[in-house]
Design a protein around this motif. Sequence first.
Motif, short mmCIF file in Angstrom:
data_model
loop_
_atom_site.label_atom_id
_atom_site.label_comp_id
_atom_site.label_asym_id
_atom_site.label_seq_id
_atom_site.Cartn_x
_atom_site.Cartn_y
_atom_site.Cartn_z
N LEU A 6 0.81 -1.21 0.00
CA LEU A 6 0.00 0.00 0.00
C LEU A 6 0.85 1.26 0.00
CD1 LEU A 6 -2.85 -0.98 2.52
CD2 LEU A 6 -3.07 -0.65 0.04
N ARG A 7 1.94 1.25 0.76
CA ARG A 7 2.82 2.42 0.79
C ARG A 7 3.45 2.66 -0.59
NH1 ARG A 7 3.68 1.01 6.36
NH2 ARG A 7 5.23 -0.59 5.83
N ASP A 8 3.88 1.60 -1.23
CA ASP A 8 4.48 1.74 -2.56
C ASP A 8 3.43 2.20 -3.58
OD1 ASP A 8 6.91 0.97 -1.60
OD2 ASP A 8 6.77 -1.11 -2.29
N LEU A 9 2.22 1.69 -3.44
CA LEU A 9 1.15 2.08 -4.36
C LEU A 9 0.83 3.57 -4.23
CD1 LEU A 9 -1.16 1.50 -6.35
CD2 LEU A 9 -2.56 0.79 -4.39
N GLN A 10 0.81 4.07 -3.01
CA GLN A 10 0.48 5.48 -2.82
C GLN A 10 1.58 6.41 -3.32
OE1 GLN A 10 -2.68 6.33 -2.09
NE2 GLN A 10 -2.75 4.12 -2.36
N LYS A 11 2.81 5.93 -3.35
CA LYS A 11 3.90 6.73 -3.92
C LYS A 11 3.83 6.73 -5.45
CE LYS A 11 7.10 5.63 -0.15
NZ LYS A 11 8.32 4.84 0.21
N ASN A 12 3.14 5.73 -5.99
CA ASN A 12 3.09 5.57 -7.46
C ASN A 12 1.65 5.24 -7.87
OD1 ASN A 12 6.24 5.23 -7.96
ND2 ASN A 12 5.70 3.92 -6.23
N ASN A 13 0.73 6.12 -7.49
CA ASN A 13 -0.70 5.82 -7.65
C ASN A 13 -1.15 6.04 -9.10
OD1 ASN A 13 -3.57 5.67 -7.38
ND2 ASN A 13 -3.31 6.09 -5.20
N SER A 14 -0.90 5.02 -9.92
CA SER A 14 -1.26 5.12 -11.33
C SER A 14 -1.51 3.72 -11.88
CB SER A 14 -0.15 5.79 -12.14
OG SER A 14 0.99 4.94 -12.20
N LYS A 15 -2.28 3.67 -12.95
CA LYS A 15 -2.57 2.39 -13.61
C LYS A 15 -1.29 1.79 -14.18
CE LYS A 15 -5.61 0.22 -17.00
NZ LYS A 15 -4.53 -0.58 -17.62
N GLU A 16 -0.40 2.64 -14.67
CA GLU A 16 0.86 2.16 -15.25
C GLU A 16 1.67 1.39 -14.20
OE1 GLU A 16 -0.91 5.15 -17.64
OE2 GLU A 16 -0.28 5.29 -15.53
N TRP A 17 1.78 1.97 -13.00
CA TRP A 17 2.54 1.30 -11.94
C TRP A 17 1.84 0.01 -11.52
CZ3 TRP A 17 1.90 -0.50 -6.99
CH2 TRP A 17 3.07 -0.79 -6.28
N MET A 18 0.52 0.06 -11.37
CA MET A 18 -0.23 -1.14 -10.96
C MET A 18 -0.09 -2.24 -12.00
SD MET A 18 -2.12 -2.69 -8.72
CE MET A 18 -3.30 -1.81 -7.68
#
Length: 217
Positions: free
Chosen positions: A10-22
């Motif tokens: 979750l912490r990594d996702l919030q730093k990179n909150n985008s469909k590309e990162w996901m």
Amino acid sequence: MSFHALYEFLRDLQKNNSKEWMDKHRKRYHEVRDWYIEWLNELNEELAAIHEDYTDTPGKKAINRINNNLLYHPNKPTYKDHFGAGLDQASKQGDFYIHLGTSESFIAGGYYKPKKEILDSIRDAIDYNGDELKSILTKSSFKEMFGELMDEELLKTSPKGFSSDHKHIDLLRHKSFAVSHQVTQKQVMDDNFKTYVIKVYKEMLPFRQYLNQAVSV
């Protein structure tokens, strides 16, 4: 896998909150999600053994989507900062909710800003037997666990059909009938977290039963 891995994701996702990162980390997301679903499955079975009227809610049904609804909230980020899950989900009744997030984690239940017909039913129950709800809310162990009812919005006057000097006007003015118990990430990552969640469930159960009975009548 563990709750530590869940929070790290979750912490990594919030730093990179985008469909590309996901999209690049889809496998990692599914590993975390699948592990949490299995944990919820175990909790679901243990809660079912406690309460005979428990509504079976497997983890896959309990867990909420991690995507934000951008149609109605276009300014929100693409993904939520938490995993949410609702157990003991009976139709049109308040569930038992677990929220594990980067900004806060908590366990909650009841009815948060319910529709008018549900709110009316709860107020009718309070009018008929508000003493029972008051005794639940003022029980020392309940107050220690949850404090007061959520009171983000209260009517400034009495609701339609009720006098301002009603015995339980303090309850009738609520627009939400929900309680919440904050937990730390350290508590969540403890080996005994499931046991702790069950303790919270048991303490909240009479409150949820009162409300659910009011709505189902």
